[in-house]
Design a protein around this motif. Structure first.
Motif, PDB file in Angstrom:
ATOM      1  N   GLU A   1      40.165  37.993  32.434  1.00  0.00           N
ATOM      2  CA  GLU A   1      41.023  36.912  32.944  1.00  0.00           C
ATOM      3  C   GLU A   1      42.091  37.465  33.881  1.00  0.00           C
ATOM      4  OE1 GLU A   1      44.443  33.834  31.289  1.00  0.00           O
ATOM      5  OE2 GLU A   1      43.057  34.784  29.882  1.00  0.00           O
ATOM      6  N   ALA A   2      42.776  38.544  33.451  1.00  0.00           N
ATOM      7  CA  ALA A   2      43.829  39.137  34.282  1.00  0.00           C
ATOM      8  C   ALA A   2      43.257  39.682  35.587  1.00  0.00           C
ATOM      9  CB  ALA A   2      44.537  40.248  33.510  1.00  0.00           C
ATOM     10  N   LEU A   3      42.073  40.275  35.519  1.00  0.00           N
ATOM     11  CA  LEU A   3      41.459  40.822  36.731  1.00  0.00           C
ATOM     12  C   LEU A   3      41.106  39.712  37.717  1.00  0.00           C
ATOM     13  CD1 LEU A   3      39.108  43.531  35.152  1.00  0.00           C
ATOM     14  CD2 LEU A   3      41.371  43.849  36.166  1.00  0.00           C
ATOM     15  N   LEU A   4      40.584  38.598  37.203  1.00  0.00           N
ATOM     16  CA  LEU A   4      40.230  37.483  38.087  1.00  0.00           C
ATOM     17  C   LEU A   4      41.470  36.831  38.687  1.00  0.00           C
ATOM     18  CD1 LEU A   4      37.302  35.657  36.232  1.00  0.00           C
ATOM     19  CD2 LEU A   4      37.186  36.893  38.397  1.00  0.00           C
ATOM     20  N   LEU A   5      42.487  36.614  37.858  1.00  0.00           N
ATOM     21  CA  LEU A   5      43.703  35.973  38.357  1.00  0.00           C
ATOM     22  C   LEU A   5      44.384  36.839  39.410  1.00  0.00           C
ATOM     23  CD1 LEU A   5      45.178  34.562  35.021  1.00  0.00           C
ATOM     24  CD2 LEU A   5      44.230  33.242  36.906  1.00  0.00           C
ATOM     25  N   ARG A   6      44.434  38.134  39.174  1.00  0.00           N
ATOM     26  CA  ARG A   6      45.109  39.020  40.128  1.00  0.00           C
ATOM     27  C   ARG A   6      44.311  39.151  41.425  1.00  0.00           C
ATOM     28  NH1 ARG A   6      47.664  40.881  43.269  1.00  0.00           N
ATOM     29  NH2 ARG A   6      49.256  42.519  43.231  1.00  0.00           N
ATOM     30  N   SER A   7      42.993  38.962  41.350  1.00  0.00           N
ATOM     31  CA  SER A   7      42.164  39.083  42.550  1.00  0.00           C
ATOM     32  C   SER A   7      42.350  37.906  43.498  1.00  0.00           C
ATOM     33  CB  SER A   7      40.688  39.187  42.158  1.00  0.00           C
ATOM     34  OG  SER A   7      40.212  37.941  41.654  1.00  0.00           O
ATOM     35  N   GLY A   8      42.920  36.808  42.996  1.00  0.00           N
ATOM     36  CA  GLY A   8      43.120  35.631  43.828  1.00  0.00           C
ATOM     37  C   GLY A   8      41.931  34.691  43.863  1.00  0.00           C
ATOM     38  N   ARG A   9      40.878  35.002  43.122  1.00  0.00           N
ATOM     39  CA  ARG A   9      39.708  34.112  43.107  1.00  0.00           C
ATOM     40  C   ARG A   9      40.035  32.773  42.455  1.00  0.00           C
ATOM     41  NH1 ARG A   9      34.727  36.319  44.132  1.00  0.00           N
ATOM     42  NH2 ARG A   9      34.656  38.584  44.392  1.00  0.00           N
TER      43      ARG A   9
ATOM     44  N   ALA B   1      33.170  30.861  31.277  1.00  0.00           N
ATOM     45  CA  ALA B   1      32.261  31.421  32.286  1.00  0.00           C
ATOM     46  C   ALA B   1      31.462  30.330  32.985  1.00  0.00           C
ATOM     47  CB  ALA B   1      31.328  32.434  31.623  1.00  0.00           C
ATOM     48  N   THR B   2      30.941  29.369  32.210  1.00  0.00           N
ATOM     49  CA  THR B   2      30.115  28.315  32.808  1.00  0.00           C
ATOM     50  C   THR B   2      30.907  27.508  33.829  1.00  0.00           C
ATOM     51  OG1 THR B   2      28.821  28.165  30.763  1.00  0.00           O
ATOM     52  CG2 THR B   2      28.677  26.313  32.296  1.00  0.00           C
ATOM     53  N   ALA B   3      32.152  27.173  33.496  1.00  0.00           N
ATOM     54  CA  ALA B   3      32.988  26.400  34.417  1.00  0.00           C
ATOM     55  C   ALA B   3      33.358  27.218  35.652  1.00  0.00           C
ATOM     56  CB  ALA B   3      34.247  25.923  33.697  1.00  0.00           C
ATOM     57  N   LEU B   4      33.591  28.507  35.482  1.00  0.00           N
ATOM     58  CA  LEU B   4      33.901  29.360  36.632  1.00  0.00           C
ATOM     59  C   LEU B   4      32.754  29.355  37.638  1.00  0.00           C
ATOM     60  CD1 LEU B   4      35.517  32.426  34.828  1.00  0.00           C
ATOM     61  CD2 LEU B   4      36.626  31.076  36.616  1.00  0.00           C
ATOM     62  N   ILE B   5      31.541  29.433  37.117  1.00  0.00           N
ATOM     63  CA  ILE B   5      30.367  29.448  37.996  1.00  0.00           C
ATOM     64  C   ILE B   5      30.148  28.067  38.610  1.00  0.00           C
ATOM     65  CG2 ILE B   5      27.872  29.794  38.057  1.00  0.00           C
ATOM     66  CD1 ILE B   5      28.265  31.799  35.726  1.00  0.00           C
ATOM     67  N   ALA B   6      30.294  27.009  37.789  1.00  0.00           N
ATOM     68  CA  ALA B   6      30.041  25.649  38.269  1.00  0.00           C
ATOM     69  C   ALA B   6      30.991  25.262  39.396  1.00  0.00           C
ATOM     70  CB  ALA B   6      30.167  24.661  37.109  1.00  0.00           C
TER      71      ALA B   6
ATOM     72  N   TYR C   1      34.057  29.552  41.598  1.00  0.00           N
ATOM     73  CA  TYR C   1      35.099  30.577  41.646  1.00  0.00           C
ATOM     74  C   TYR C   1      34.505  31.987  41.573  1.00  0.00           C
ATOM     75  CZ  TYR C   1      38.383  26.770  40.833  1.00  0.00           C
ATOM     76  OH  TYR C   1      39.109  25.610  40.949  1.00  0.00           O
ATOM     77  N   ALA C   2      33.350  32.116  40.967  1.00  0.00           N
ATOM     78  CA  ALA C   2      32.683  33.413  40.862  1.00  0.00           C
ATOM     79  C   ALA C   2      31.220  33.171  40.529  1.00  0.00           C
ATOM     80  CB  ALA C   2      33.336  34.279  39.789  1.00  0.00           C
ATOM     81  N   GLY C   3      30.387  34.109  40.923  1.00  0.00           N
ATOM     82  CA  GLY C   3      28.976  34.020  40.590  1.00  0.00           C
ATOM     83  C   GLY C   3      28.694  34.667  39.249  1.00  0.00           C
ATOM     84  N   ALA C   4      27.529  34.397  38.711  1.00  0.00           N
ATOM     85  CA  ALA C   4      27.167  34.947  37.408  1.00  0.00           C
ATOM     86  C   ALA C   4      27.151  36.471  37.436  1.00  0.00           C
ATOM     87  CB  ALA C   4      25.806  34.400  36.979  1.00  0.00           C
ATOM     88  N   ALA C   5      26.611  37.051  38.510  1.00  0.00           N
ATOM     89  CA  ALA C   5      26.558  38.511  38.610  1.00  0.00           C
ATOM     90  C   ALA C   5      27.960  39.106  38.703  1.00  0.00           C
ATOM     91  CB  ALA C   5      25.726  38.921  39.819  1.00  0.00           C
ATOM     92  N   GLN C   6      28.850  38.443  39.445  1.00  0.00           N
ATOM     93  CA  GLN C   6      30.223  38.935  39.565  1.00  0.00           C
ATOM     94  C   GLN C   6      30.931  38.924  38.215  1.00  0.00           C
ATOM     95  OE1 GLN C   6      31.424  36.098  42.559  1.00  0.00           O
ATOM     96  NE2 GLN C   6      31.507  37.679  44.147  1.00  0.00           N
ATOM     97  N   LEU C   7      30.726  37.863  37.448  1.00  0.00           N
ATOM     98  CA  LEU C   7      31.368  37.785  36.137  1.00  0.00           C
ATOM     99  C   LEU C   7      30.840  38.864  35.197  1.00  0.00           C
ATOM    100  CD1 LEU C   7      31.645  33.948  35.429  1.00  0.00           C
ATOM    101  CD2 LEU C   7      33.369  35.516  36.324  1.00  0.00           C
TER     102      LEU C   7
ATOM    103  N   VAL D   1      48.736  45.497  39.523  1.00  0.00           N
ATOM    104  CA  VAL D   1      47.838  45.439  40.683  1.00  0.00           C
ATOM    105  C   VAL D   1      46.492  44.820  40.342  1.00  0.00           C
ATOM    106  CG1 VAL D   1      48.965  47.460  41.678  1.00  0.00           C
ATOM    107  CG2 VAL D   1      46.894  47.773  40.321  1.00  0.00           C
ATOM    108  N   GLY D   2      46.250  44.529  39.052  1.00  0.00           N
ATOM    109  CA  GLY D   2      44.997  43.891  38.668  1.00  0.00           C
ATOM    110  C   GLY D   2      43.799  44.803  38.775  1.00  0.00           C
ATOM    111  N   ARG D   3      43.963  46.053  38.376  1.00  0.00           N
ATOM    112  CA  ARG D   3      42.867  47.022  38.371  1.00  0.00           C
ATOM    113  C   ARG D   3      42.757  47.644  36.984  1.00  0.00           C
ATOM    114  NH1 ARG D   3      41.138  48.908  43.400  1.00  0.00           N
ATOM    115  NH2 ARG D   3      41.709  47.406  45.019  1.00  0.00           N
ATOM    116  N   GLY D   4      41.653  48.355  36.763  1.00  0.00           N
ATOM    117  CA  GLY D   4      41.454  49.002  35.479  1.00  0.00           C
ATOM    118  C   GLY D   4      42.441  50.135  35.247  1.00  0.00           C
ATOM    119  N   VAL D   5      42.752  50.381  33.973  1.00  0.00           N
ATOM    120  CA  VAL D   5      43.697  51.448  33.628  1.00  0.00           C
ATOM    121  C   VAL D   5      43.147  52.812  34.035  1.00  0.00           C
ATOM    122  CG1 VAL D   5      44.863  52.603  31.711  1.00  0.00           C
ATOM    123  CG2 VAL D   5      44.710  50.125  31.750  1.00  0.00           C
ATOM    124  N   TYR D   6      41.854  53.030  33.820  1.00  0.00           N
ATOM    125  CA  TYR D   6      41.275  54.321  34.192  1.00  0.00           C
ATOM    126  C   TYR D   6      41.337  54.527  35.699  1.00  0.00           C
ATOM    127  CZ  TYR D   6      37.862  58.014  34.990  1.00  0.00           C
ATOM    128  OH  TYR D   6      37.241  59.165  35.406  1.00  0.00           O
TER     129      TYR D   6
END
Length: 280
Positions: free
Chosen positions: A60-68, A88-93, A96-102, A204-209
């Motif tokens: 959720e945080a990654l998607l929100l920070r990405s601006g999608r 997930a289903t509503a995001l795709i419908a 906002y994002a494709g199934a592969a992206q999610l 910054v909406g990125r992974g910790v690693y």
């Protein structure tokens, strides 16, 4: 900390045994990790289908920070999905994002949360069975392979010329260089000497690693420096022979006694004479 016949287990050993047992038993439910940062491994039939930790940004945080998707749009999707934690289903419908992206976002968040817990302190592992798992990665990951990947990342981070721990260094920019690339520019903007790599990952909406590795490289290149400890407060010593004494309040002055004003004294018999008309 859990005990074995030979003594206390390390956090990684404790976590490895708990994960292996969940996989071996085909466990469905939550493996709750107490520690710093701690978190939850979600299992479905012995495979890890989601990982949540306050030490790493979730999908959720990654998607929100990405601006999608905006926060308001996300709230609407959750309501539309009947309060689902991961709509997930509503995001795709709604496009906002494709199934592969999610799937990619969820897999990245799953591995990153496992890394954050492996990098921290593990105190206790406790199972809580559930009928239906919270699944963000439906196929799931083998639990021990997931832990091995997290430990491999820790080793790679430690092998860098300027290793960084997600919760240790608090870098600050060293000059006016804006850096090359979007991630470096954002890190230079947010590196304030108070934020760790984990804090910066959330900003910054990125992974910790990913952020920890980039911070380590920027420290090595001199783009960032680690803020040192605050200077000690100077304490002036007293001259020889002097010592601290308790402060005594000044003496309280007593107010002067009020001046005495004597009332006129009545002569004996005056009242009787006046009442009976007897002359004095």
């Amino acid at each position: 900390m859990c005990e074995t016949a030979g003594g206390a287990m390390s956090g990684h050993e404790h976590l490895a045994q708990a994960l292996a047992a969940c996989g071996r038993d085909g466990f469905t439910g939550e493996l709750r990790i107490t520690g710093t940062p701690g978190g939850i491994f979600h299992f479905g039939d012995g495979r890890v289908v989601a990982v949540e930790s306050p030490g790493a940004p979730g999908p959720e945080a990654l998607l929100l920070r990405s601006g999608r998707v905006s926060g308001e749009q996300w709230a609407g999707l959750v309501r539309e999905s009947g309060g689902a934690r991961w709509p997930a289903t509503a995001l795709i419908a709604h496009g906002y994002a494709g199934a592969a992206q999610l799937r990619v976002v969820c897999a990245l968040a799953l591995h990153d949360a496992a890394f954050a817990m492996a990098a921290g302190r593990v105190e206790e592992c406790e199972r809580h069975a559930t009928a239906e798992p919270f699944a963000q990665v439906p196929l799931g990951e083998p639990p021990l392979r997931l832990l091995q990947d997290a430990l491999r990342r820790l080793a790679a981070l430690a092998a860098l010329p300027h290793p960084v721990h997600p919760d240790r260094e608090r870098p600050v920019r060293s000059g006016t260089d804006s850096g090359s690339g979007a991630l470096r520019s954002e890190l230079l903007t947010h590196a304030d000497g108070r934020s760790t790599a984990r804090d910066l990952a959330f900003r910054v909406g990125r992974g910790v690693y990913t952020v920890s590795v980039e911070v380590a490289r920027m420290l090595d290149e001199g783009l960032l420096v680690c803020a040192g400890p605050p200077p000690p407060v100077a304490v002036r010593s007293l001259p020889e022979g002097d010592e601290l004494r308790p402060r005594r309040p000044p003496p309280v002055e007593q107010p002067p006694a009020p001046a005495r004003t004597d009332l006129p004294r009545r002569k004996p018999g005056n009242f009787f004479r006046l009442r009976n008309g007897t002359p004095t």
